[in-house]
Scaffold this motif. Sequence first.
Motif, PDB file in Angstrom:
ATOM      1  N   ASP A  66       3.062  11.666 -24.811  1.00  0.00           N
ATOM      2  CA  ASP A  66       1.214  12.083 -24.719  1.00  0.00           C
ATOM      3  C   ASP A  66       0.515  10.486 -24.128  1.00  0.00           C
ATOM      4  OD1 ASP A  66      -1.190  12.527 -24.922  1.00  0.00           O
ATOM      5  OD2 ASP A  66      -1.370  13.126 -27.157  1.00  0.00           O
ATOM      6  N   CYS A  67       0.135  10.295 -23.417  1.00  0.00           N
ATOM      7  CA  CYS A  67      -0.143   8.772 -22.593  1.00  0.00           C
ATOM      8  C   CYS A  67      -1.453   8.422 -22.609  1.00  0.00           C
ATOM      9  CB  CYS A  67       0.335   8.621 -21.708  1.00  0.00           C
ATOM     10  SG  CYS A  67       2.550   8.526 -22.167  1.00  0.00           S
ATOM     11  N   GLU A  68      -2.124   7.156 -22.995  1.00  0.00           N
ATOM     12  CA  GLU A  68      -3.428   7.211 -22.442  1.00  0.00           C
ATOM     13  C   GLU A  68      -3.434   7.379 -20.785  1.00  0.00           C
ATOM     14  OE1 GLU A  68      -4.423   3.585 -23.686  1.00  0.00           O
ATOM     15  OE2 GLU A  68      -4.103   3.930 -26.035  1.00  0.00           O
ATOM     16  N   GLU A  69      -4.664   7.156 -20.323  1.00  0.00           N
ATOM     17  CA  GLU A  69      -5.150   7.446 -19.191  1.00  0.00           C
ATOM     18  C   GLU A  69      -4.414   6.440 -17.601  1.00  0.00           C
ATOM     19  OE1 GLU A  69      -9.155   9.146 -17.555  1.00  0.00           O
ATOM     20  OE2 GLU A  69      -9.182   6.773 -16.907  1.00  0.00           O
ATOM     21  N   ARG A  70      -4.600   5.333 -18.175  1.00  0.00           N
ATOM     22  CA  ARG A  70      -4.057   3.978 -17.829  1.00  0.00           C
ATOM     23  C   ARG A  70      -2.025   4.175 -17.391  1.00  0.00           C
ATOM     24  NH1 ARG A  70      -7.058   0.231 -14.882  1.00  0.00           N
ATOM     25  NH2 ARG A  70      -5.947  -1.521 -14.750  1.00  0.00           N
ATOM     26  N   VAL A  71      -1.589   4.296 -18.610  1.00  0.00           N
ATOM     27  CA  VAL A  71      -0.909   5.105 -18.600  1.00  0.00           C
ATOM     28  C   VAL A  71      -0.350   5.330 -16.837  1.00  0.00           C
ATOM     29  CG1 VAL A  71       2.085   6.038 -19.268  1.00  0.00           C
ATOM     30  CG2 VAL A  71       0.366   4.305 -20.359  1.00  0.00           C
ATOM     31  N   TYR A  72      -0.626   6.864 -16.696  1.00  0.00           N
ATOM     32  CA  TYR A  72      -0.193   7.789 -15.516  1.00  0.00           C
ATOM     33  C   TYR A  72      -1.517   7.436 -14.236  1.00  0.00           C
ATOM     34  CZ  TYR A  72      -0.054  10.769 -19.754  1.00  0.00           C
ATOM     35  OH  TYR A  72       0.120  11.856 -20.689  1.00  0.00           O
ATOM     36  N   GLN A  73      -1.944   6.596 -14.039  1.00  0.00           N
ATOM     37  CA  GLN A  73      -2.339   5.878 -13.140  1.00  0.00           C
ATOM     38  C   GLN A  73      -1.103   4.964 -12.483  1.00  0.00           C
ATOM     39  OE1 GLN A  73      -6.265   4.601 -14.748  1.00  0.00           O
ATOM     40  NE2 GLN A  73      -7.757   6.076 -13.915  1.00  0.00           N
ATOM     41  N   THR A  74      -1.004   4.042 -13.122  1.00  0.00           N
ATOM     42  CA  THR A  74       0.239   2.789 -13.015  1.00  0.00           C
ATOM     43  C   THR A  74       1.300   3.904 -12.843  1.00  0.00           C
ATOM     44  OG1 THR A  74      -0.887   1.481 -14.771  1.00  0.00           O
ATOM     45  CG2 THR A  74       1.439   1.111 -14.312  1.00  0.00           C
ATOM     46  N   VAL A  75       1.260   4.662 -13.522  1.00  0.00           N
ATOM     47  CA  VAL A  75       3.149   5.360 -12.839  1.00  0.00           C
ATOM     48  C   VAL A  75       2.187   5.525 -11.438  1.00  0.00           C
ATOM     49  CG1 VAL A  75       4.199   8.035 -13.459  1.00  0.00           C
ATOM     50  CG2 VAL A  75       3.341   6.478 -14.977  1.00  0.00           C
ATOM     51  N   LEU A  76       1.571   6.849 -11.119  1.00  0.00           N
ATOM     52  CA  LEU A  76       0.840   7.555 -10.067  1.00  0.00           C
ATOM     53  C   LEU A  76       0.720   6.069  -8.754  1.00  0.00           C
ATOM     54  CD1 LEU A  76      -0.287   9.535  -7.313  1.00  0.00           C
ATOM     55  CD2 LEU A  76      -2.066   8.719  -8.644  1.00  0.00           C
ATOM     56  N   LEU A  77       0.247   4.856  -9.284  1.00  0.00           N
ATOM     57  CA  LEU A  77       0.333   3.953  -8.278  1.00  0.00           C
ATOM     58  C   LEU A  77       2.062   3.432  -7.502  1.00  0.00           C
ATOM     59  CD1 LEU A  77      -2.158   1.638  -9.780  1.00  0.00           C
ATOM     60  CD2 LEU A  77      -1.790   2.173  -7.181  1.00  0.00           C
ATOM     61  N   HIS A  78       3.020   3.563  -8.840  1.00  0.00           N
ATOM     62  CA  HIS A  78       4.736   3.456  -8.477  1.00  0.00           C
ATOM     63  C   HIS A  78       4.964   3.955  -7.471  1.00  0.00           C
ATOM     64  CE1 HIS A  78       8.242   1.845 -10.162  1.00  0.00           C
ATOM     65  NE2 HIS A  78       8.617   2.929  -9.900  1.00  0.00           N
ATOM     66  N   GLU A  79       4.783   4.793  -7.883  1.00  0.00           N
ATOM     67  CA  GLU A  79       5.268   5.960  -6.781  1.00  0.00           C
ATOM     68  C   GLU A  79       4.810   6.337  -5.893  1.00  0.00           C
ATOM     69  OE1 GLU A  79       7.132   7.516  -7.747  1.00  0.00           O
ATOM     70  OE2 GLU A  79       7.546   6.321  -9.870  1.00  0.00           O
ATOM     71  N   MET A  80       3.202   6.020  -5.592  1.00  0.00           N
ATOM     72  CA  MET A  80       2.641   5.346  -4.486  1.00  0.00           C
ATOM     73  C   MET A  80       3.238   3.921  -3.396  1.00  0.00           C
ATOM     74  SD  MET A  80      -1.591   6.050  -5.079  1.00  0.00           S
ATOM     75  CE  MET A  80      -2.303   6.290  -3.449  1.00  0.00           C
ATOM     76  N   ILE A  81       3.841   3.568  -4.355  1.00  0.00           N
ATOM     77  CA  ILE A  81       4.539   1.920  -3.084  1.00  0.00           C
ATOM     78  C   ILE A  81       6.106   3.402  -2.588  1.00  0.00           C
ATOM     79  CG2 ILE A  81       5.767   0.545  -3.779  1.00  0.00           C
ATOM     80  CD1 ILE A  81       3.583  -0.504  -5.904  1.00  0.00           C
ATOM     81  N   HIS A  82       6.769   3.078  -3.203  1.00  0.00           N
ATOM     82  CA  HIS A  82       7.504   4.145  -2.823  1.00  0.00           C
ATOM     83  C   HIS A  82       7.357   5.485  -1.121  1.00  0.00           C
ATOM     84  CE1 HIS A  82      10.420   3.165  -5.762  1.00  0.00           C
ATOM     85  NE2 HIS A  82      10.285   3.812  -7.049  1.00  0.00           N
ATOM     86  N   TYR A  83       6.161   6.098  -1.847  1.00  0.00           N
ATOM     87  CA  TYR A  83       5.852   6.648  -0.908  1.00  0.00           C
ATOM     88  C   TYR A  83       5.415   6.095   0.110  1.00  0.00           C
ATOM     89  CZ  TYR A  83       2.895  10.380   1.454  1.00  0.00           C
ATOM     90  OH  TYR A  83       1.864  11.305   2.370  1.00  0.00           O
ATOM     91  N   TYR A  84       4.842   5.101   0.695  1.00  0.00           N
ATOM     92  CA  TYR A  84       4.081   4.698   2.131  1.00  0.00           C
ATOM     93  C   TYR A  84       5.807   3.677   2.270  1.00  0.00           C
ATOM     94  CZ  TYR A  84       1.620   0.727   4.691  1.00  0.00           C
ATOM     95  OH  TYR A  84       1.158   0.419   5.756  1.00  0.00           O
ATOM     96  N   ILE A  85       6.276   3.646   1.548  1.00  0.00           N
ATOM     97  CA  ILE A  85       7.829   2.939   2.301  1.00  0.00           C
ATOM     98  C   ILE A  85       8.530   3.829   2.870  1.00  0.00           C
ATOM     99  CG2 ILE A  85      10.338   1.996   1.481  1.00  0.00           C
ATOM    100  CD1 ILE A  85       8.390  -0.080  -0.723  1.00  0.00           C
ATOM    101  N   ALA A  86       8.770   4.773   2.420  1.00  0.00           N
ATOM    102  CA  ALA A  86       9.044   5.694   2.968  1.00  0.00           C
ATOM    103  C   ALA A  86       8.374   6.597   4.340  1.00  0.00           C
ATOM    104  CB  ALA A  86       9.428   7.195   1.687  1.00  0.00           C
ATOM    105  N   TYR A  87       7.177   7.020   4.114  1.00  0.00           N
ATOM    106  CA  TYR A  87       5.997   7.331   4.784  1.00  0.00           C
ATOM    107  C   TYR A  87       6.283   6.667   6.568  1.00  0.00           C
ATOM    108  CZ  TYR A  87       2.420   9.717   7.285  1.00  0.00           C
ATOM    109  OH  TYR A  87       1.601  10.172   8.042  1.00  0.00           O
ATOM    110  N   PHE A  88       6.041   5.551   5.541  1.00  0.00           N
ATOM    111  CA  PHE A  88       6.329   4.753   7.682  1.00  0.00           C
ATOM    112  C   PHE A  88       7.958   3.899   7.465  1.00  0.00           C
ATOM    113  CE2 PHE A  88       1.553   3.644   5.778  1.00  0.00           C
ATOM    114  CZ  PHE A  88       1.129   4.611   7.342  1.00  0.00           C
ATOM    115  N   GLY A  89       8.855   4.760   6.764  1.00  0.00           N
ATOM    116  CA  GLY A  89      10.243   3.912   7.295  1.00  0.00           C
ATOM    117  C   GLY A  89      10.190   2.959   7.334  1.00  0.00           C
ATOM    118  N   LEU A  90       9.811   2.551   6.581  1.00  0.00           N
ATOM    119  CA  LEU A  90      10.104   0.595   6.349  1.00  0.00           C
ATOM    120  C   LEU A  90      11.178   0.420   5.347  1.00  0.00           C
ATOM    121  CD1 LEU A  90       6.832  -0.096   4.819  1.00  0.00           C
ATOM    122  CD2 LEU A  90       6.935  -0.662   7.452  1.00  0.00           C
ATOM    123  N   ARG A  91      11.776  -0.545   5.429  1.00  0.00           N
ATOM    124  CA  ARG A  91      13.583  -1.239   5.532  1.00  0.00           C
ATOM    125  C   ARG A  91      13.513  -2.307   4.032  1.00  0.00           C
ATOM    126  NH1 ARG A  91      17.673   0.452   8.401  1.00  0.00           N
ATOM    127  NH2 ARG A  91      17.553   0.512  10.319  1.00  0.00           N
TER     128      ARG A  91
END
Length: 227
Positions: A66-91
């Motif tokens: 049970d977290c504050e909104e900011r925690v969930y938003q930070t988690v999402l941003l973390h995963e979006m970085i993973h997504y960006y790297i994977a989607y564009f095939g970056l090394r």
Amino acid sequence: MLPTLVQLDTWFAEYNRLYFSGKLPRPKMALSRSRTRLGYMQCVRRSVITGPRLSGFSIYVSVYYDCEERVYQTVLLHEMIHYYIAYFGLRDTSAHGPLFRSMMTAINKHGWHISVSQCTRGWKVREQLRSRRTRLILVIKTASRGTFVSVVSPSYALSIRRRISVIGRDVLSAEWYTSSDEEFESYSEVRSLRGRRVSAEELERLMPLLMPLDIDAIGGGSSAVAK
């Protein structure tokens, strides 16, 4: 708070515009109930003539705590970085290598506190999840009979793994997960290789409830699943 899929979509669209130049297609969003992973990005790897190709991107955000909104938003941003790297095939040298860290640092300059890991010791577990049992789940896809989902007795996981290995080519994949969702309370806990046949649509509905488990972590059985 308890985030909704609509909120995740709204946050994703905003952060995509602000920090990723709007380059990321909308992935599948899902809420998980993982105790150990606050978020994760998942995709399908296919082999083509030109090399491996990634598709079917999904981002999962855990609501176990049970977290504050900011925690969930930070988690999402973390995963979006993973997504960006994977989607564009970056090394990168590792999951949280120099490229990941440089992107994380750039976003953190805007007032965020994204990190490569997060200690959850002392965090408040969402009340409705507190007493739920974590189960060991096996999803098997076969060439001739379809897809099966089983709730496996942890102490029999090793013998079932061995049985799968000798079945032959009919088994297309055998993937292990954990889940504390009440959805699986109706499943019998099996000690042999059997399960409930599910359609592709049913499996898609169940997947957000499952937390991927490294097969090597299963080992002899019971240590892989919290009782």
